[in-house]
Design a protein around this motif. Structure first.
Motif, PDB file in Angstrom:
ATOM      1  N   LEU A 178       0.843  -1.204   0.000  1.00 16.72           N
ATOM      2  CA  LEU A 178       0.000   0.000   0.000  1.00 16.72           C
ATOM      3  C   LEU A 178       0.875   1.250   0.000  1.00 16.72           C
ATOM      4  O   LEU A 178       0.613   2.207  -0.752  1.00 16.72           O
ATOM      5  CB  LEU A 178      -0.925  -0.005   1.229  1.00 16.72           C
ATOM      6  N   HIS A 215       3.861   1.490  -1.168  1.00 16.80           N
ATOM      7  CA  HIS A 215       4.451   1.564  -2.508  1.00 16.80           C
ATOM      8  C   HIS A 215       3.472   2.194  -3.510  1.00 16.80           C
ATOM      9  O   HIS A 215       3.860   3.048  -4.316  1.00 16.80           O
ATOM     10  CB  HIS A 215       4.858   0.163  -2.959  1.00 16.80           C
ATOM     11  N   LEU A 249       0.894   4.210  -2.835  1.00 18.22           N
ATOM     12  CA  LEU A 249       0.662   5.619  -2.494  1.00 18.22           C
ATOM     13  C   LEU A 249       1.867   6.466  -2.912  1.00 18.22           C
ATOM     14  O   LEU A 249       1.718   7.616  -3.318  1.00 18.22           O
ATOM     15  CB  LEU A 249       0.399   5.771  -0.992  1.00 18.22           C
ATOM     16  N   GLN A 303       4.026   6.556   3.783  1.00 21.42           N
ATOM     17  CA  GLN A 303       3.917   5.793   5.028  1.00 21.42           C
ATOM     18  C   GLN A 303       2.892   6.439   5.969  1.00 21.42           C
ATOM     19  O   GLN A 303       2.036   5.764   6.533  1.00 21.42           O
ATOM     20  CB  GLN A 303       5.291   5.759   5.697  1.00 21.42           C
ATOM     21  N   ARG A 304       2.974   7.777   6.066  1.00 21.85           N
ATOM     22  CA  ARG A 304       2.052   8.497   6.941  1.00 21.85           C
ATOM     23  C   ARG A 304       0.611   8.312   6.463  1.00 21.85           C
ATOM     24  O   ARG A 304      -0.306   8.083   7.254  1.00 21.85           O
ATOM     25  CB  ARG A 304       2.429   9.994   6.943  1.00 21.85           C
ATOM     26  N   LEU A 305       0.395   8.395   5.141  1.00 27.42           N
ATOM     27  CA  LEU A 305      -0.948   8.231   4.583  1.00 27.42           C
ATOM     28  C   LEU A 305      -1.455   6.814   4.858  1.00 27.42           C
ATOM     29  O   LEU A 305      -2.608   6.624   5.247  1.00 27.42           O
ATOM     30  CB  LEU A 305      -0.937   8.493   3.072  1.00 27.42           C
ATOM     31  N   TYR A 362      -0.642   4.708   7.260  1.00 23.65           N
ATOM     32  CA  TYR A 362      -1.002   4.535   8.664  1.00 23.65           C
ATOM     33  C   TYR A 362      -2.296   5.282   8.983  1.00 23.65           C
ATOM     34  O   TYR A 362      -3.103   4.811   9.772  1.00 23.65           O
ATOM     35  CB  TYR A 362       0.133   4.983   9.592  1.00 23.65           C
ATOM     36  N   HIS A 363      -2.485   6.447   8.350  1.00 23.05           N
ATOM     37  CA  HIS A 363      -3.725   7.192   8.578  1.00 23.05           C
ATOM     38  C   HIS A 363      -4.929   6.396   8.069  1.00 23.05           C
ATOM     39  O   HIS A 363      -5.972   6.327   8.725  1.00 23.05           O
ATOM     40  CB  HIS A 363      -3.658   8.553   7.864  1.00 23.05           C
TER      41      HIS A 363
END
Lengths: 219, 219
Positions: A10, A12, A14, A26-28, A30-31
């Motif tokens: 995921l 990758h 994004l 990564q932040r997106l 996890y959000h």
């Protein structure tokens, strides 16, 4: 290292979005994981777009209507005036200016040799075909009750306004189109570059001011 | 206005991502539309994450393994040392420092009254339960062949390292945890704040330098 296959995939995906680096991706991710329903709603939105949105067969903007988009269908618009833009979103900008009431043609990009985008990757052939169809129609218009459907529906285009970005790629595309369309019976214009309304000449860069002086308008 | 329902919905969903405004959301949506397979691959990645990734039942980090994550399962790690972090991604940072070989506990945020995040919205209750379970285990450990499963598996925690962000929310959470855990038999420490390695004291802000001087280490 601590890697979860599905999550890495995921991140990758994004990361492939424009302007989204690995850290942001990564932040997106996890959000999305943390927020209830986010993943469901995003998936359903993506699916709906896939199912209903497609390019208009005439101007290549996006539409969810059958074949023609609302701008190509709108009978109150001028048929002889076509505004050429790089991206479908640019139509929104031109529309909100409130000045233009003609048809559109979306190139889906601009010529950029560095990014391997040549004229053949854009909707330039289709633009030339639109112009040609209009010219052809006029030459056969004296035939009574022609049953040539293309000739019946394709309107004559008198002016093509190139509303492309005033950057290297936009300038290249403008030159290419001007050269390609030179022997057609059609006027080619380009939206003017210059000092933006409300800004200060003091703060405008040299090239913009240079262009504004070159494109000066007689009062 | 020129609105396509499905496209507007996708833009709206993308706009809900952190740091993505309406203009960026529009750009992302058009990029997804334009790029072949993008929508399919993103949907399948989202679905796979939904199906396989879930919180670890002990530390609440994300995992795709059954029940316990790889850090909670790893028998080579110290059981008596727990590092508390705000987000699952913080574990990656702590791991790559190469210094810590204990267990983790993810709070999933920090106390922030302005954002309506109180202690009850975080995994603080579960942290206290982990500490209590360890203490309880020791108190019943003299019983031979106890059939209390929790008592058998829950290890005694001797030290809790709070590796929370040194900002307002992190500081508040540290204070709250220190107060809540004060009467438990467990040492509470916090990762030090100070001048980052490789940086220049000249360029460090006042509060960081102040904290670095307060936290000075005897040589």
């Amino acid at each position: 290292m601590f890697k979860i296959g599905a999550l890495e995939k995921l991140i990758h995906e994004l990361n492939r979005l424009p302007g989204v680096g690995p850290k942001t991706a990564q932040r997106l991710a996890y959000h999305i994981l943390r927020t209830p329903d986010f993943s469901d709603r995003l998936q359903s939105a993506l699916q709906q777009v896939q199912e209903s949105v497609h390019p208009c067969v005439q101007c290549f903007s996006y539409t969810d209507e059958a074949d023609l988009c609302r701008f190509c269908k709108d009978t109150s618009r001028r048929d002889d005036l076509v505004c050429v833009v790089e991206e479908p979103a640019d139509i929104l900008r031109v529309e909100s200016s409130g000045v233009f009431r003609g048809r559109y043609h979306v190139l889906h990009g601009a010529i950029s040799p560095l990014d391997n985008v040549g004229p053949e990757n854009l909707r330039i052939r289709e633009l030339i075909e639109r112009v040609d169809a209009g010219l052809q129609q006029r030459s056969v218009s004296y035939l009574p009750h022609s049953d040539n459907e293309v000739a019946k529906t394709a309107p004559k285009i008198n002016e093509i306004i190139l509303a492309l970005d005033p950057d290297l790629e936009g300038d290249t595309t403008v030159l290419y189109l001007a050269k390609t369309l030179v022997d057609k019976e059609v006027k080619i214009t380009r939206s003017a570059s210059g000092v933006p309304i409300g800004s200060d000449i003091d703060y405008v860069d040299d090239r913009t001011l240079g262009r504004a002086l070159e494109n000066r308008v007689e009062l």
